[in-house]
Structure formats: structure tokens, C-alpha cells
Design a protein around this motif. Structure first.
Motif, PDB file in Angstrom:
ATOM      1  N   TYR A  94       0.829  -1.200   0.000  1.00 47.48           N
ATOM      2  CA  TYR A  94       0.000   0.000   0.000  1.00 47.48           C
ATOM      3  C   TYR A  94       0.865   1.252   0.000  1.00 47.48           C
ATOM      4  O   TYR A  94       1.859   1.334   0.724  1.00 47.48           O
ATOM      5  CB  TYR A  94      -0.891   0.045   1.243  1.00 47.48           C
ATOM      6  N   CYS A  95       0.437   2.217  -0.771  1.00 46.54           N
ATOM      7  CA  CYS A  95       1.050   3.532  -0.762  1.00 46.54           C
ATOM      8  C   CYS A  95       0.309   4.410   0.250  1.00 46.54           C
ATOM      9  O   CYS A  95      -0.922   4.379   0.319  1.00 46.54           O
ATOM     10  CB  CYS A  95       0.957   4.125  -2.162  1.00 46.54           C
ATOM     11  N   LYS A  96       1.053   5.179   1.003  1.00 46.67           N
ATOM     12  CA  LYS A  96       0.473   6.118   1.967  1.00 46.67           C
ATOM     13  C   LYS A  96       1.105   7.480   1.753  1.00 46.67           C
ATOM     14  O   LYS A  96       2.327   7.588   1.657  1.00 46.67           O
ATOM     15  CB  LYS A  96       0.739   5.635   3.392  1.00 46.67           C
ATOM     16  N   VAL A  97       0.271   8.512   1.660  1.00 50.28           N
ATOM     17  CA  VAL A  97       0.778   9.858   1.406  1.00 50.28           C
ATOM     18  C   VAL A  97       0.251  10.811   2.475  1.00 50.28           C
ATOM     19  O   VAL A  97      -0.956  10.844   2.745  1.00 50.28           O
ATOM     20  CB  VAL A  97       0.372  10.353   0.008  1.00 50.28           C
ATOM     21  N   ASP A  98       1.150  11.569   3.058  1.00 51.60           N
ATOM     22  CA  ASP A  98       0.847  12.572   4.085  1.00 51.60           C
ATOM     23  C   ASP A  98       0.917  13.935   3.412  1.00 51.60           C
ATOM     24  O   ASP A  98       1.981  14.335   2.939  1.00 51.60           O
ATOM     25  CB  ASP A  98       1.884  12.441   5.205  1.00 51.60           C
ATOM     26  N   LEU A  99      -0.204  14.628   3.337  1.00 49.98           N
ATOM     27  CA  LEU A  99      -0.235  15.857   2.545  1.00 49.98           C
ATOM     28  C   LEU A  99      -1.202  16.872   3.123  1.00 49.98           C
ATOM     29  O   LEU A  99      -1.924  16.599   4.088  1.00 49.98           O
ATOM     30  CB  LEU A  99      -0.627  15.512   1.102  1.00 49.98           C
ATOM     31  N   SER A 100      -1.187  18.052   2.531  1.00 51.47           N
ATOM     32  CA  SER A 100      -2.215  19.049   2.814  1.00 51.47           C
ATOM     33  C   SER A 100      -2.869  19.443   1.487  1.00 51.47           C
ATOM     34  O   SER A 100      -2.237  19.365   0.430  1.00 51.47           O
ATOM     35  CB  SER A 100      -1.630  20.269   3.530  1.00 51.47           C
ATOM     36  N   ARG A 101      -4.108  19.857   1.567  1.00 48.33           N
ATOM     37  CA  ARG A 101      -4.882  20.198   0.373  1.00 48.33           C
ATOM     38  C   ARG A 101      -5.105  21.700   0.297  1.00 48.33           C
ATOM     39  O   ARG A 101      -5.039  22.402   1.302  1.00 48.33           O
ATOM     40  CB  ARG A 101      -6.234  19.473   0.411  1.00 48.33           C
ATOM     41  N   TYR A 102      -5.380  22.186  -0.902  1.00 49.31           N
ATOM     42  CA  TYR A 102      -5.637  23.612  -1.083  1.00 49.31           C
ATOM     43  C   TYR A 102      -6.862  24.061  -0.280  1.00 49.31           C
ATOM     44  O   TYR A 102      -6.944  25.213   0.123  1.00 49.31           O
ATOM     45  CB  TYR A 102      -5.836  23.927  -2.568  1.00 49.31           C
ATOM     46  N   SER A 103      -7.783  23.143  -0.053  1.00 52.78           N
ATOM     47  CA  SER A 103      -9.000  23.522   0.672  1.00 52.78           C
ATOM     48  C   SER A 103      -8.718  23.833   2.135  1.00 52.78           C
ATOM     49  O   SER A 103      -9.512  24.509   2.791  1.00 52.78           O
ATOM     50  CB  SER A 103     -10.028  22.387   0.571  1.00 52.78           C
ATOM     51  N   ASN A 104      -7.581  23.343   2.663  1.00 52.23           N
ATOM     52  CA  ASN A 104      -7.204  23.611   4.054  1.00 52.23           C
ATOM     53  C   ASN A 104      -5.714  23.354   4.205  1.00 52.23           C
ATOM     54  O   ASN A 104      -5.280  22.295   4.658  1.00 52.23           O
ATOM     55  CB  ASN A 104      -7.999  22.727   5.015  1.00 52.23           C
ATOM     56  N   ILE A 105      -4.911  24.335   3.826  1.00 51.13           N
ATOM     57  CA  ILE A 105      -3.461  24.114   3.748  1.00 51.13           C
ATOM     58  C   ILE A 105      -2.820  23.900   5.101  1.00 51.13           C
ATOM     59  O   ILE A 105      -1.695  23.412   5.188  1.00 51.13           O
ATOM     60  CB  ILE A 105      -2.770  25.270   3.003  1.00 51.13           C
ATOM     61  N   GLY A 106      -3.526  24.233   6.174  1.00 46.77           N
ATOM     62  CA  GLY A 106      -2.967  24.054   7.501  1.00 46.77           C
ATOM     63  C   GLY A 106      -3.194  22.676   8.094  1.00 46.77           C
ATOM     64  O   GLY A 106      -2.663  22.352   9.167  1.00 46.77           O
ATOM     65  N   ALA A 107      -3.963  21.853   7.435  1.00 46.10           N
ATOM     66  CA  ALA A 107      -4.316  20.543   7.970  1.00 46.10           C
ATOM     67  C   ALA A 107      -3.640  19.435   7.166  1.00 46.10           C
ATOM     68  O   ALA A 107      -3.759  19.392   5.946  1.00 46.10           O
ATOM     69  CB  ALA A 107      -5.827  20.354   7.941  1.00 46.10           C
ATOM     70  N   ARG A 108      -2.946  18.563   7.863  1.00 43.07           N
ATOM     71  CA  ARG A 108      -2.326  17.414   7.211  1.00 43.07           C
ATOM     72  C   ARG A 108      -3.307  16.259   7.193  1.00 43.07           C
ATOM     73  O   ARG A 108      -3.969  15.970   8.189  1.00 43.07           O
ATOM     74  CB  ARG A 108      -1.043  17.031   7.938  1.00 43.07           C
ATOM     75  N   VAL A 109      -3.374  15.606   6.055  1.00 45.83           N
ATOM     76  CA  VAL A 109      -4.307  14.503   5.842  1.00 45.83           C
ATOM     77  C   VAL A 109      -3.535  13.316   5.259  1.00 45.83           C
ATOM     78  O   VAL A 109      -2.603  13.508   4.470  1.00 45.83           O
ATOM     79  CB  VAL A 109      -5.433  14.906   4.872  1.00 45.83           C
ATOM     80  N   VAL A 110      -3.928  12.122   5.662  1.00 48.47           N
ATOM     81  CA  VAL A 110      -3.278  10.912   5.159  1.00 48.47           C
ATOM     82  C   VAL A 110      -4.211  10.197   4.194  1.00 48.47           C
ATOM     83  O   VAL A 110      -5.392   9.994   4.488  1.00 48.47           O
ATOM     84  CB  VAL A 110      -2.899   9.979   6.321  1.00 48.47           C
ATOM     85  N   TYR A 111      -3.672   9.825   3.042  1.00 47.00           N
ATOM     86  CA  TYR A 111      -4.408   9.043   2.061  1.00 47.00           C
ATOM     87  C   TYR A 111      -3.684   7.711   1.842  1.00 47.00           C
ATOM     88  O   TYR A 111      -2.448   7.649   1.880  1.00 47.00           O
ATOM     89  CB  TYR A 111      -4.499   9.784   0.724  1.00 47.00           C
ATOM     90  N   TRP A 112      -4.488   6.682   1.608  1.00 46.84           N
ATOM     91  CA  TRP A 112      -3.953   5.357   1.313  1.00 46.84           C
ATOM     92  C   TRP A 112      -4.370   4.941  -0.101  1.00 46.84           C
ATOM     93  O   TRP A 112      -5.494   5.223  -0.532  1.00 46.84           O
ATOM     94  CB  TRP A 112      -4.498   4.317   2.296  1.00 46.84           C
ATOM     95  N   GLY A 113      -3.472   4.263  -0.792  1.00 49.41           N
ATOM     96  CA  GLY A 113      -3.814   3.681  -2.073  1.00 49.41           C
ATOM     97  C   GLY A 113      -4.643   2.421  -1.901  1.00 49.41           C
ATOM     98  O   GLY A 113      -4.865   1.950  -0.782  1.00 49.41           O
ATOM     99  N   GLN A 114      -5.060   1.857  -3.022  1.00 50.78           N
ATOM    100  CA  GLN A 114      -5.947   0.694  -2.984  1.00 50.78           C
ATOM    101  C   GLN A 114      -5.197  -0.610  -2.735  1.00 50.78           C
ATOM    102  O   GLN A 114      -5.819  -1.618  -2.415  1.00 50.78           O
ATOM    103  CB  GLN A 114      -6.725   0.594  -4.305  1.00 50.78           C
ATOM    104  N   GLY A 115      -3.894  -0.573  -2.852  1.00 49.70           N
ATOM    105  CA  GLY A 115      -3.081  -1.761  -2.624  1.00 49.70           C
ATOM    106  C   GLY A 115      -2.807  -2.503  -3.919  1.00 49.70           C
ATOM    107  O   GLY A 115      -3.642  -2.553  -4.821  1.00 49.70           O
ATOM    108  N   THR A 116      -1.626  -3.087  -3.989  1.00 51.24           N
ATOM    109  CA  THR A 116      -1.248  -3.893  -5.141  1.00 51.24           C
ATOM    110  C   THR A 116      -0.575  -5.178  -4.640  1.00 51.24           C
ATOM    111  O   THR A 116       0.267  -5.136  -3.750  1.00 51.24           O
ATOM    112  CB  THR A 116      -0.326  -3.106  -6.089  1.00 51.24           C
TER     113      THR A 116
END
Length: 122
Positions: A94-116
């Protein structure tokens, strides 16, 4: 929203190589870290490798120099080159990405891929 697309899994013989990729797209302001985890049935997610925006890299203890993580920052993509694969490397990765979005640049959010699926078998 943010999407993660993983690619590159498959079946390989022991001692072989595979390369995984994960591309993040969408309303991304900043990526802090990109990571690969793996999971086998009945076990927790296990860190395989991670790379931060500053280029700091970490590997799981089991890697022992066999895997290499790299990042293409302009494309928001992370790669995992896996060499000298062993049957015990068989898992869903699984890929995991720690990022912030333009909709709320002060908040870090984690996304996971679907897995391979990676299967190492003769």
C-alpha cells in the motif's frame, strides 16, 4: 479531492525484481511524506520504506539493502524498486501519502492507495 493510483505489482520468482509506483493527483498543496506499507493476512501494516519532502529515507529492518525508494516530486509520484525478492515479501503493498490540500493548507491529511499484490513464488 485526492486520488492515489498504484501500479506495478505481480508475480515474480524468488530472487527477481519488481518496481511499484504510486501517483498522487488532485487538489494537493504540499506533500510531506510518501510511504510504502505491506500487509499479509492476520498481520498489521508493516512499514517498507518512507521518504519525506526533505529527502529523509527510512526502510523496514527486513529490507537489508534490497529495496530502493525514490520520489519524483513534480509528478507527485513515489517509486519502490524491489530486488532480490523472497517468498516472505509476498503481501499486498500500500502507498500512503501525508499531505495538505488547497482547501485547508494548515491541515495534514493521510491518504492510502488501494493496494497492489506482490507474490514471490517459484
Amino acid at each position: 479531492q485526492v486520488q492515489l493510483v498504484e501500479s506495478g505489482g505481480g508475480l515474480v520468482q524468488p530472487g527477481g525484481s519488481l518496481s511499484l509506483s504510486c501517483a498522487a493527483s488532485g487538489s494537493i498543496f504540499r506533500i510531506y511524506a510518501m510511504e510504502w506499507y505491506r500487509q499479509t493476512p492476520g498481520k498489521e501494516h508493516e512499514l517498507v520504506a518512507s521518504i519525506t519532502s526533505g529527502g529523509v529515507i527510512n526502510y523496514g529492518d527486513f529490507v537489508n539493502g534490497r529495496f530502493t525508494i525514490s520520489r519524483d516530486s513534480p509528478k507527485n509520484t513515489v517509486h519502490l524498486q524491489m530486488n532480490s525478492l523472497k517468498p516472505e515479501d509476498t503481501a499486498v503493498y500500500y502507498c500512503k501519502v501525508d499531505l495538505s490540500r488547497y482547501s485547508n493548507i494548515g491541515a495534514r491529511v493521510v491518504y492510502w492507495g488501494q493496494g497492489t499484490q506482490v507474490t514471490v513464488s517459484s
